[in-house]
Design a protein around this motif. Sequence first.
Motif, PDB file in Angstrom:
ATOM      1  N   ASN A  88       0.833  -1.196   0.000  1.00 47.77           N
ATOM      2  CA  ASN A  88       0.000   0.000   0.000  1.00 47.77           C
ATOM      3  C   ASN A  88       0.869   1.248   0.000  1.00 47.77           C
ATOM      4  OD1 ASN A  88      -1.668   2.257   1.151  1.00 47.77           O
ATOM      5  ND2 ASN A  88      -3.238   0.654   1.081  1.00 47.77           N
ATOM      6  N   SER A  89       0.538   2.210  -0.831  1.00 49.41           N
ATOM      7  CA  SER A  89       1.335   3.441  -0.931  1.00 49.41           C
ATOM      8  C   SER A  89       1.427   4.189   0.383  1.00 49.41           C
ATOM      9  CB  SER A  89       0.749   4.356  -2.017  1.00 49.41           C
ATOM     10  OG  SER A  89      -0.595   4.685  -1.709  1.00 49.41           O
ATOM     11  N   LEU A  90       0.402   4.090   1.219  1.00 47.08           N
ATOM     12  CA  LEU A  90       0.422   4.741   2.535  1.00 47.08           C
ATOM     13  C   LEU A  90       1.565   4.198   3.379  1.00 47.08           C
ATOM     14  CD1 LEU A  90      -1.117   6.763   4.366  1.00 47.08           C
ATOM     15  CD2 LEU A  90      -2.358   4.780   5.302  1.00 47.08           C
ATOM     16  N   TYR A  91       1.847   2.910   3.195  1.00 52.20           N
ATOM     17  CA  TYR A  91       2.929   2.271   3.945  1.00 52.20           C
ATOM     18  C   TYR A  91       4.276   2.827   3.505  1.00 52.20           C
ATOM     19  CZ  TYR A  91       5.146  -1.534   6.540  1.00 52.20           C
ATOM     20  OH  TYR A  91       5.866  -2.255   7.430  1.00 52.20           O
ATOM     21  N   VAL A 105       9.858  -5.367   8.261  1.00 53.07           N
ATOM     22  CA  VAL A 105       9.496  -6.730   7.875  1.00 53.07           C
ATOM     23  C   VAL A 105       8.460  -7.299   8.841  1.00 53.07           C
ATOM     24  CG1 VAL A 105      10.348  -9.100   7.688  1.00 53.07           C
ATOM     25  CG2 VAL A 105      11.655  -7.225   6.702  1.00 53.07           C
ATOM     26  N   PHE A 106       8.679  -7.073  10.142  1.00 52.30           N
ATOM     27  CA  PHE A 106       7.714  -7.541  11.130  1.00 52.30           C
ATOM     28  C   PHE A 106       6.353  -6.885  10.914  1.00 52.30           C
ATOM     29  CE2 PHE A 106      11.436  -8.891  13.642  1.00 52.30           C
ATOM     30  CZ  PHE A 106      10.996 -10.162  14.012  1.00 52.30           C
ATOM     31  N   LEU A 107       6.358  -5.595  10.654  1.00 54.84           N
ATOM     32  CA  LEU A 107       5.107  -4.877  10.441  1.00 54.84           C
ATOM     33  C   LEU A 107       4.367  -5.401   9.214  1.00 54.84           C
ATOM     34  CD1 LEU A 107       6.131  -1.177  11.223  1.00 54.84           C
ATOM     35  CD2 LEU A 107       4.626  -2.653  12.580  1.00 54.84           C
ATOM     36  N   MET A 108       5.107  -5.603   8.110  1.00 58.31           N
ATOM     37  CA  MET A 108       4.480  -6.097   6.892  1.00 58.31           C
ATOM     38  C   MET A 108       3.916  -7.502   7.085  1.00 58.31           C
ATOM     39  SD  MET A 108       6.755  -4.721   3.664  1.00 58.31           S
ATOM     40  CE  MET A 108       8.326  -5.357   4.248  1.00 58.31           C
ATOM     41  N   TYR A 109       4.644  -8.305   7.866  1.00 58.83           N
ATOM     42  CA  TYR A 109       4.220  -9.694   8.054  1.00 58.83           C
ATOM     43  C   TYR A 109       2.988  -9.788   8.955  1.00 58.83           C
ATOM     44  CZ  TYR A 109       4.398 -14.630   9.314  1.00 58.83           C
ATOM     45  OH  TYR A 109       4.074 -15.952   9.515  1.00 58.83           O
ATOM     46  N   PHE A 110       3.027  -9.089  10.089  1.00 57.84           N
ATOM     47  CA  PHE A 110       1.946  -9.228  11.062  1.00 57.84           C
ATOM     48  C   PHE A 110       0.703  -8.422  10.695  1.00 57.84           C
ATOM     49  CE2 PHE A 110       5.570 -10.464  13.801  1.00 57.84           C
ATOM     50  CZ  PHE A 110       5.097 -11.711  14.197  1.00 57.84           C
ATOM     51  N   THR A 111       0.882  -7.344   9.944  1.00 57.24           N
ATOM     52  CA  THR A 111      -0.290  -6.549   9.555  1.00 57.24           C
ATOM     53  C   THR A 111      -0.806  -6.917   8.173  1.00 57.24           C
ATOM     54  OG1 THR A 111       1.118  -4.797   8.648  1.00 57.24           O
ATOM     55  CG2 THR A 111       0.465  -4.591  10.966  1.00 57.24           C
ATOM     56  N   HIS A 112      -0.116  -7.857   7.514  1.00 52.95           N
ATOM     57  CA  HIS A 112      -0.516  -8.336   6.189  1.00 52.95           C
ATOM     58  C   HIS A 112      -0.619  -7.190   5.183  1.00 52.95           C
ATOM     59  CE1 HIS A 112      -1.349 -12.198   8.051  1.00 52.95           C
ATOM     60  NE2 HIS A 112      -2.104 -11.571   8.950  1.00 52.95           N
ATOM     61  N   VAL A 113       0.309  -6.231   5.312  1.00 55.25           N
ATOM     62  CA  VAL A 113       0.326  -5.106   4.378  1.00 55.25           C
ATOM     63  C   VAL A 113       0.759  -5.572   2.997  1.00 55.25           C
ATOM     64  CG1 VAL A 113       1.443  -2.898   3.837  1.00 55.25           C
ATOM     65  CG2 VAL A 113       0.698  -3.393   6.169  1.00 55.25           C
TER      66      VAL A 113
END
Length: 481
Positions: free
Chosen positions: A56-59, A103-111
């Motif tokens: 997501n571009s917001l990310y 990486v943790f954020l992308m993995y756990f938030t399913h971004v």
Amino acid sequence: MRGEYESISTVERWNSLLFPLILSVVDYLAVVCGVGMAYGLRKYILPGALDSFHINSLYIVVVLPLVFLLFLHINFSYERNAPYWVIGKRVFIATLYSLIMAVFLMYFTHVAEDVSRLFVVLAWVLSYICIVSFRFVTESILSAYNWLYEPVLILGAGKTSEALIKVIEGDSGYRYKIIGFLEDTKEVAPSLAKYPILGGFKDAQQVIKKTGVKTVLISAPGLGPKALTNLINRVEPLVKSVSFVPDFMGAPVGNLQIQGLLEARMMVVQSKNNLARWYNRWAKRIFDLVVALLSLVIIIPVCIVIGAIIYKTDPGPIFFAHKRIGKNGKEFPCYKFRSMVVNSQEMLEKYLEENPEAREEWESDFKLKNDPRVTKIGAFLRRTSLDELPQIFNVIKGEMSFVGPRPIIQAEVEKYGEYFHDFCMVTPGITGLWQVSGRSDTTYEERVSMDSWYVHNWSVWMDVVYLIKTVKVVLKKEGAY
């Protein structure tokens, strides 16, 4: 007082807030640029592009930059007055931690539907490059217009301050605007004559109040402990920070840790010997191998061209293997392109016999500034340091390192004296501290002390810094012959 002083302006009082604020904005843009390029490369350009990979571009525009800025602040990368290589190291570590958190954020938030490892590596590398580059451009602009420098008052105007100012002026990491010096004696270092002497140490409080300066640097290691403590106690209540240069000249200060013992009102200074730890020695070896193997792609074609030119202009051996002393005092063949005539030893003996001044120079430095043995192509190779390219094979064999003490011949061992033990602790280097500090223009004694200092202060990051500085010195052709 012996000089005039100016009060600190209102803008200068806010510099401590404006500088990190500007860098934060620059870092935000750099991270967006670096992560954006990594995403574009991974999704659309590089082989094996993943159609399922989407973020997501917001990310990219908000979340990741905020994570980066958080770790950059936590890791003290917004300090204005620290060596540039130290800031570079802090930024490097901060970007690494930021990507791990991302990486943790992308993995756990399913971004991201598919977290690409290549994207993570690219984002780390490109973000670091962008941050360093954007900062360099920004600080160059600020320096060009003399903006956002921190006013500083220096107590002491002797040789120590002279060396200190040389470092401050030569390292863009230090953003000090020197408003003047305080000195009790009349013996002021010549290079400091361009700065005003505002009085003596007894005038410190008065000068600080009149100028409004909030940063003081005490550069008078000759002061006794009581006098130094008294001076710090008088100055500290009036400013935001006081720094002082202790009488540690020549000591291993690259890996110091300071612990305050509050009850005893004293401090304990610990110096770590990084090379005494096996994992650091392995880290140095792995670093050398990786850099060497990656460099072969460029170096081998260059070596072929240079070898052909040497053979055509002065027929004879292309390479020259000189016996040098290495780790643990063992001899090894140090490879170089031949830069001298074939009968160089006979010519040297005859030349030294006919020229007493040249003999004195040779016995002092084991070098001749105007060496008659050097061929025309050899002179060019030496000026550009291309004659040392074959030493990359010494690095691969483990006989040399990219950075370390300079390899010496048997006749030089006696000159090293007590420092020879330090020399034997590590493999000699293609480049080192003395090469980036004037190369052949430094005295022999200075080179020996620099080699010893390197051994006691080594770190992987120091090797990276010296390699970068070597490129700069070689391009400028400073002190080479």
